[in-house]
Design a protein around this motif. Structure first.
Motif, PDB file in Angstrom:
ATOM      1  N   THR A 195       0.873  -1.184   0.000  1.00 31.33           N
ATOM      2  CA  THR A 195       0.000   0.000   0.000  1.00 31.33           C
ATOM      3  C   THR A 195       0.897   1.216   0.000  1.00 31.33           C
ATOM      4  N   LEU A 201       1.439   4.133   2.894  1.00 32.37           N
ATOM      5  CA  LEU A 201       0.993   3.731   4.226  1.00 32.37           C
ATOM      6  C   LEU A 201       2.207   3.484   5.118  1.00 32.37           C
ATOM      7  N   TRP A 210      -7.353   6.591   3.227  1.00 40.82           N
ATOM      8  CA  TRP A 210      -6.519   5.815   4.148  1.00 40.82           C
ATOM      9  C   TRP A 210      -7.355   5.120   5.220  1.00 40.82           C
ATOM     10  N   THR A 254      -8.124   1.503   4.501  1.00 41.10           N
ATOM     11  CA  THR A 254      -7.044   0.555   4.779  1.00 41.10           C
ATOM     12  C   THR A 254      -6.851   0.354   6.270  1.00 41.10           C
TER      13      THR A 254
END
Length: 345
Positions: A92, A95, A305, A308
């Protein structure tokens, strides 16, 4: 019969010191408490009010001591960390890696995705921005609402008619849509002033917008109170002594509506905190890199975000909910404590 002996000084002293005198046998004298003193006593007796007050004080200290706390942590709100050792480049992209994603000894609340800035430092400095905007906007609304409401209720006639129609006009507009449309316009106008395009520009624009459009309801409440207060004997006595209208309003009228004003102020602060967060979340308030809780919500939403990992959304949202709830509970407690019809306390 023996003649009566005239009373002596010793007899007088004995009579004064006797426990059977009226001064000692009567009911005990209870010292009178002011309205604010009674309100404070009632707040202290309420567990919910004490807990809300403690949270509010902690949040204010958190904002005031932001530079100290971030210095202790050893981080700041603006330094980015985008190296592959900090942010993921594969699964990702952007991240934070597991060690930097959650609280650790180096980053007390982890790092935010995308730019890798310290979440705790941005939360602390964001609390400063959010609370400053809310408090200053509340001050503007309270001053305007108290002055205009007191003037309308005291003078009456044409003054009351004009101010009341302005109140109705402000209350008729959809508040959020009006603020959304006027905030960018005001920011562009303030950009030509000494504020320029710095971090103070969005803060000043939000204070002006939220404060200027938040006074009408308080003014209506104050006007209703003043309509009855102006007929009281102490106001008539002040007029008879030749006091000016300004002196009567400042010294006689305004102190008697301060209870209502204080309740409104405590309820208006969380409203302005929420409004600032909403405007920053929608992109017309505080903008990156200036931290605020609403801007942090916007950053978590823009990059998706939170899909996730909800941590990046939960931290500012949780702080916002706790702060607004504490201010609301404190406002309810202040309202109940200042209510003269309340039987508690």
């Amino acid at each position: 019969m023996l003649p009566a002996r005239p009373p002596s000084d010793a007899d007088g002293d004995a009579l004064l010191n006797s426990p059977s005198t009226e001064s000692t046998s009567g009911p005990p004298v209870v010292a009178a408490r002011s309205l604010l003193g009674t309100a404070w006593l009632r707040i202290r007796r309420s567990r919910v009010a004490r807990a809300a007050l403690a949270v509010v004080v902690l949040m204010i200290l958190f904002a005031v001591l932001a530079p100290v706390l971030t210095a202790i942590e050893g981080q700041d709100a603006y330094t980015t960390s985008t190296s592959p050792d900090v942010l993921d480049d594969y699964g990702t992209p952007g991240l934070p890696l597991p060690y930097y994603r959650y609280p650790s000894s180096d980053h007390w609340l982890g790092l935010e995705p995308g730019l890798g800035r310290d979440i705790f430092a941005r939360m602390a400095h964001g609390a400063q921005v959010s609370l400053v905007i809310a408090l200053l906007a509340t001050v503007v609304s309270v001053v305007l609402g108290t002055v205009l409401g007191a003037a309308a209720g005291y003078f009456g006639g044409k003054v009351d008619m004009v101010i009341s129609r302005v109140m109705d006009l402000f209350l008729a507009f959809p508040h959020l849509l009006l603020v959304l449309s006027l905030t960018p316009i005001l920011q562009s106008r303030l950009g030509d002033t000494a504020l320029g395009n710095g971090s103070l520009l969005p803060i000043a624009s939000l204070v002006i917008i939220l404060g200027f459009f938040g006074w009408a309801y308080l003014a209506r409440v104050v006007r209703g109170q003043v309509l009855s207060i102006r007929e009281q004997e102490f106001v008539e006595a002040a007029r008879a002594y030749g006091a000016s209208h300004r002196s009567i309003i400042i010294k006689q009228i305004v102190p008697n509506v301060m209870g209502v004003v204080l309740v409104y102020a405590t309820m208006m602060i969380p409203t302005n905190i929420t409004a600032e967060a909403a405007l920053s979340f929608l992109g017309v308030g505080v903008k990156d890199p200036t931290p605020s809780w609403g801007q942090m919500l916007n950053a978590a939403q823009q990059g998706n975000w939170y899909l996730t990992d909800p941590w990046f959304l939960a931290v500012p949202a949780g702080a916002l909910v706790i702060t607004v709830l504490a201010f609301n509970l404190l406002g309810d407690a202040v309202r109940d404590a200042l209510d003269p019809k309340s039987s508690r306390g």
